[in-house]
Structure formats: structure tokens, C-alpha cells
Design an enzyme around this catalytic site. Structure first.
Site, PDB file in Angstrom:
ATOM      1  N   ARG A 173       0.846  -1.221   0.000  1.00 15.95           N
ATOM      2  CA  ARG A 173       0.000   0.000   0.000  1.00 15.95           C
ATOM      3  C   ARG A 173       0.871   1.257   0.000  1.00 15.95           C
ATOM      4  O   ARG A 173       0.655   2.193  -0.789  1.00 15.95           O
ATOM      5  CB  ARG A 173      -0.895  -0.034   1.244  1.00 15.95           C
ATOM      6  CG  ARG A 173      -1.650   1.241   1.551  1.00 15.95           C
ATOM      7  CD  ARG A 173      -2.460   0.976   2.813  1.00 15.95           C
ATOM      8  NE  ARG A 173      -3.189   2.121   3.303  1.00 15.95           N
ATOM      9  CZ  ARG A 173      -2.730   2.954   4.241  1.00 15.95           C
ATOM     10  NH1 ARG A 173      -1.511   2.778   4.736  1.00 15.95           N
ATOM     11  NH2 ARG A 173      -3.478   3.955   4.652  1.00 15.95           N
ATOM     12  N   ALA A 203       4.002   1.530  -0.936  1.00 19.53           N
ATOM     13  CA  ALA A 203       4.776   1.656  -2.185  1.00 19.53           C
ATOM     14  C   ALA A 203       3.886   2.191  -3.308  1.00 19.53           C
ATOM     15  O   ALA A 203       4.280   3.101  -4.053  1.00 19.53           O
ATOM     16  CB  ALA A 203       5.382   0.301  -2.556  1.00 19.53           C
ATOM     17  N   ARG A 222       1.116   3.958  -3.088  1.00 21.76           N
ATOM     18  CA  ARG A 222       0.705   5.354  -2.878  1.00 21.76           C
ATOM     19  C   ARG A 222       1.881   6.326  -2.992  1.00 21.76           C
ATOM     20  O   ARG A 222       1.700   7.471  -3.391  1.00 21.76           O
ATOM     21  CB  ARG A 222      -0.049   5.476  -1.545  1.00 21.76           C
ATOM     22  CG  ARG A 222      -1.391   4.732  -1.666  1.00 21.76           C
ATOM     23  CD  ARG A 222      -2.348   4.963  -0.567  1.00 21.76           C
ATOM     24  NE  ARG A 222      -3.637   4.338  -0.898  1.00 21.76           N
ATOM     25  CZ  ARG A 222      -4.607   4.120  -0.035  1.00 21.76           C
ATOM     26  NH1 ARG A 222      -4.462   4.476   1.231  1.00 21.76           N
ATOM     27  NH2 ARG A 222      -5.735   3.555  -0.417  1.00 21.76           N
ATOM     28  N   ARG A 245       7.688 -19.276  -4.145  1.00 20.48           N
ATOM     29  CA  ARG A 245       9.136 -19.494  -4.174  1.00 20.48           C
ATOM     30  C   ARG A 245       9.410 -20.091  -5.556  1.00 20.48           C
ATOM     31  O   ARG A 245       9.258 -21.297  -5.756  1.00 20.48           O
ATOM     32  CB  ARG A 245       9.565 -20.467  -3.070  1.00 20.48           C
ATOM     33  CG  ARG A 245       9.242 -20.002  -1.641  1.00 20.48           C
ATOM     34  CD  ARG A 245       9.904 -20.900  -0.622  1.00 20.48           C
ATOM     35  NE  ARG A 245       9.373 -20.772   0.721  1.00 20.48           N
ATOM     36  CZ  ARG A 245       9.713 -19.845   1.601  1.00 20.48           C
ATOM     37  NH1 ARG A 245      10.588 -18.911   1.274  1.00 20.48           N
ATOM     38  NH2 ARG A 245       9.195 -19.824   2.815  1.00 20.48           N
ATOM     39  N   GLY A 269      12.469 -11.868   1.578  1.00 25.09           N
ATOM     40  CA  GLY A 269      13.624 -12.170   2.427  1.00 25.09           C
ATOM     41  C   GLY A 269      14.857 -12.502   1.612  1.00 25.09           C
ATOM     42  O   GLY A 269      15.020 -12.042   0.472  1.00 25.09           O
ATOM     43  N   ILE A 306       9.227 -13.073   8.509  1.00 23.80           N
ATOM     44  CA  ILE A 306       9.031 -13.129   9.975  1.00 23.80           C
ATOM     45  C   ILE A 306      10.343 -13.458  10.694  1.00 23.80           C
ATOM     46  O   ILE A 306      10.448 -13.272  11.901  1.00 23.80           O
ATOM     47  CB  ILE A 306       7.956 -14.166  10.381  1.00 23.80           C
ATOM     48  CG1 ILE A 306       8.352 -15.592   9.958  1.00 23.80           C
ATOM     49  CG2 ILE A 306       6.596 -13.781   9.826  1.00 23.80           C
ATOM     50  CD1 ILE A 306       7.528 -16.685  10.649  1.00 23.80           C
ATOM     51  N   ASP A 307      11.349 -13.948   9.943  1.00 21.53           N
ATOM     52  CA  ASP A 307      12.555 -14.485  10.592  1.00 21.53           C
ATOM     53  C   ASP A 307      13.487 -13.428  11.207  1.00 21.53           C
ATOM     54  O   ASP A 307      14.327 -13.764  12.035  1.00 21.53           O
ATOM     55  CB  ASP A 307      13.369 -15.316   9.585  1.00 21.53           C
ATOM     56  CG  ASP A 307      12.592 -16.501   9.047  1.00 21.53           C
ATOM     57  OD1 ASP A 307      11.632 -16.933   9.719  1.00 21.53           O
ATOM     58  OD2 ASP A 307      12.929 -16.987   7.953  1.00 21.53           O
ATOM     59  N   ARG A 330       3.550 -30.186  33.713  1.00 22.51           N
ATOM     60  CA  ARG A 330       4.218 -30.789  32.557  1.00 22.51           C
ATOM     61  C   ARG A 330       5.328 -29.922  31.987  1.00 22.51           C
ATOM     62  O   ARG A 330       5.324 -28.708  32.151  1.00 22.51           O
ATOM     63  CB  ARG A 330       3.201 -30.985  31.431  1.00 22.51           C
ATOM     64  CG  ARG A 330       2.580 -32.327  31.421  1.00 22.51           C
ATOM     65  CD  ARG A 330       1.596 -32.408  30.274  1.00 22.51           C
ATOM     66  NE  ARG A 330       0.908 -33.679  30.337  1.00 22.51           N
ATOM     67  CZ  ARG A 330      -0.332 -33.876  29.933  1.00 22.51           C
ATOM     68  NH1 ARG A 330      -1.022 -32.872  29.435  1.00 22.51           N
ATOM     69  NH2 ARG A 330      -0.877 -35.067  30.022  1.00 22.51           N
ATOM     70  N   HIS A 354       2.881 -22.599  10.875  1.00 18.08           N
ATOM     71  CA  HIS A 354       2.508 -21.462  10.015  1.00 18.08           C
ATOM     72  C   HIS A 354       1.538 -20.489  10.666  1.00 18.08           C
ATOM     73  O   HIS A 354       1.291 -19.407  10.101  1.00 18.08           O
ATOM     74  CB  HIS A 354       1.957 -21.970   8.685  1.00 18.08           C
ATOM     75  CG  HIS A 354       3.042 -22.499   7.804  1.00 18.08           C
ATOM     76  ND1 HIS A 354       3.590 -23.737   7.983  1.00 18.08           N
ATOM     77  CD2 HIS A 354       3.714 -21.923   6.771  1.00 18.08           C
ATOM     78  CE1 HIS A 354       4.550 -23.923   7.075  1.00 18.08           C
ATOM     79  NE2 HIS A 354       4.639 -22.842   6.337  1.00 18.08           N
TER      80      HIS A 354
END
Ligand code: F6P
Length: 323
Positions: free
Chosen positions: A21, A23, A25, A72, A102, A127-128, A163, A253
Site C-alpha cells: 500500500r 509503495a 501510494r 518461491r 527475504g 518473519i525471521d 508438565r 505457520h
């Protein structure tokens, strides 16, 4: 430069839409025609290229995923397909590219720039948080918050049943997501690829915890840890400890979806503007990033080859906090 192509590639990340968005605009603001390229490099090869306008990016700043879709592309590894992609760009008169993605995306962009001279500025969307040249990548903060929400919930059940939980988070070869979620979620131990932690240390930590009356424990495991993912690590620890009531939770994911946080919307918008204006002012084959809250440009080949370390201060924090 009067036409710019914008695309997202590789793993999607919350905030990519906000970046698209911004980029689009920014192009319109500077009287440049923005083109959306669907499905990353694959769409460039298959000529899925369409003009965009201000309305085409309305109501997306808050949405996860990417309206331009992502892929990819294996084909883009071959020169004949890159030639096809270049011809398609030429047909549309596109003279510059904003690549949101990335490491893999930027490797492709760097080769493409070398071969055909197409100016390209990358915006770090993964996200990495594993890219050199920016403190944070688009999507990292949202992924961390999603994972944290899950960890908080798992802690409830872990403590109800006394646990041990091994929780695996994404990040490929980087431990950033694990460090942030582990510290934020109060994990007893965080296993990341950046440091060597033996399974014996994991076993010792759990034993010491029990001695200190800790009835439940959370071990956060980065998917790229040298000891393996949560399944391998937990079974190795079980071999040492013998009797151990534990469960494994691989968040997967879920970390890539959902609406972007305020922080991600902010950095995505800044980077979207920075990418287009970078192209306008002659930044070829660079990645826009934010370092110490300032917009910076790093050559793409540095962004993809230099390792982004995790500050030692962050790495030792949990030793203090988990006692
Ligand atoms: O790069 C983002 C990422 O989610 C990594 O954390 C993970 O290793 C990888 O992508 C998973 O990729 P895919 O969705 O193709 O399985």
C-alpha cells in the site's frame, strides 16, 4: 522512472500488505505508475503484471498475507526464465522494482540486477528477522506476538498438569523469534542456532527446576537449532532423564498469519515509502532498512551475505530471568 513494479516473494509476512500500500501510494504521490506483479518472480515470468491505483490498496493495511500473493519460484533460478521476466517488464515499460521479501527474494533480485541492470530496492519482508541492514523485518513483531499468545495459553495447561513443554518456533537458521518469544513467555530455556546448548544442559536445567519446586517448564526451541527441532531435542532429553511427562507443540505457520501489529504496520509503511523513494533517487540493488530508528540503505549483496548476529546481551538475558 515513470513505471515501477511491486511484488512480494518467499514466505509471506504480516505487514506485507501495508508495505505494498505504501509503495503504491508513494508512486502515485510522485506521479509514477505502480504495477503489481502477482506471485513474485513466477508471476513476472508468466506476465501476471497489472497497473494498480490508490483504491486497489484500500482496506489492506490491517490484513495479513499479501494481496499480490507469493511464491518461491524455481524457474527464476534459470537464466532463460529470467530473460522472459525481463522481456515482460520491458513490454510494460517498467523501469524499477520494489521487491518485498527475504533472503531468497534478494538473491534473485541481485542476480536480476547484475544481468539486466533493472534497478531494484528490496524491503525486508520475513518473519525471521534474519536480514543484515535492518533492526527488524516486516512481520517479525506480529509473528512474535502470535507465538507469545500461544505460549501463554500453553503455560496454563502446562502448569495445570505439571508438565514440561517443548515449543518449536520458526525462524529458519535464525533464533530471533525464539529469543523474543522465549523471553516474553518466561521460558526456562531457549535453544537457538546462534549458541551451542547441549541436550545435557537442557536436562540439567529441568532437573534443577524441579529441585527448586518448578513443576512445569517451557523450553522454546528454534526450528534451526543445532540439536534439531522440538521432536529431536525432547527425545534426546527423555533419553537422559528417563521418566519425564512432556508434550511437544510446533507452532508452525500460525506464526505467519494474522493481522500485523502496530509496529509492523509502521515499519512496513516506512519501508514501502523508502523503497520507492530510494529507487527515485538512484539506489540500485539496495535494501531499505531501519537501524536505530533511521531509514538506511544497504547493498543487496551485503544484506544477503552478512550474518545478522543476536546481541550477546539478549542471549544471556534468560540465564538471569529464568532462575
Ligand atoms: O522464512 C519464513 C519461514 O516461515 C521460515 O521461518 C520457515 O523455515 C519457512 O519460511 C517455511 O517455509 P514454507 O512456508 O515454504 O514451508
Amino acid at each position: 522512472m515513470d513505471k515501477i513494479g511491486i511484488f512480494t516473494s518467499g514466505g509471506d509476512a504480516p505487514g506485507m500488505n501495508a508495505c505494498i500500500r505504501a509503495a503504491v501510494r508513494t508512486c502515485l504521490f510522485h506521479n509514477i505508475k505502480p504495477y503489481g506483479i502477482s506471485r513474485g518472480y513466477q508471476g513476472m515470468i508468466e506476465n501476471e503484471i497489472k497497473p494498480m491505483d490508490s483504491r486497489s490498496v484500500g482496506n489492506i493495511v490491517q490484513r495479513g498475507g499479501t494481496i499480490l500473493k507469493s511464491a518461491r519460484s524455481k524457474d527464476f533460478h534459470e537464466k532463460k526464465f529470467r530473460e522472459k521476466a525481463f522481456k515482460n517488464l520491458q513490454e510494460h515499460g517498467i523501469m524499477g522494482l520494489v521487491a518485498i521479501g527475504g533472503n531468497g527474494t534478494f538473491s534473485g533480485a541481485s542476480i536480476f540486477h547484475e544481468e539486466f541492470g533493472v534497478p531494484v530496492v528490496g524491503a525486508p519482508g520475513t518473519i525471521d528477522n534474519d536480514l543484515f541492514g535492518t533492526d527488524f523485518t516486516i512481520g517479525f513483531d506480529s509473528a512474535v506476538n502470535t507465538a507469545l499468545e500461544a505460549i501463554d495459553k500453553i503455560r496454563d495447561t502446562a502448569s495445570s498438569h505439571d508438565r514440561i513443554f517443548f515449543i518449536e518456533v520458526m525462524g529458519r537458521d535464525s533464533g530471533y523469534i525464539a529469543i523474543y518469544t522465549g523471553i516474553g513467555g518466561g521460558a526456562e530455556l531457549i535453544l537457538v542456532p546462534e549458541t551451542l546448548t547441549s541436550v545435557q544442559e537442557v536436562a540439567d536445567t529441568l532437573t534443577k527446576g524441579i529441585e527448586r519446586s518448578k513443576n512445569s517448564s517451557i523450553i522454546v526451541v528454534a526450528e534451526g537449532d543445532e540439536e534439531g527441532g522440538s521432536i529431536e531435542v525432547s527425545s534426546k532429553v527423555k533419553e537422559i532423564l528417563g521418566d519425564m511427562d512432556y508434550r511437544i507443540s510446533i507452532l508452525g505457520h500460525i506464526q505467519r498469519g494474522g493481522k500485523p501489529t502496530a509496529q509492523d504496520r509502521m515499519i512496513s509503511s516506512r519501508m514501502g515509502i523508502g523503497a520507492v523513494e530510494g529507487l527515485m533517487y538512484g539506489r540500485n540493488s539496495h535494501m531499505v532498512g531501519i537501524v536505530n530508528n533511521a531509514l538506511v540503505y544497504t547493498p543487496l549483496n551485503e544484506a544477503i551475505t552478512k550474518k545478522k548476529p543476536i546481541h550477546p546481551e539478549l542471549l544471556r538475558m534468560n540465564e538471569i530471568l529464568s532462575i
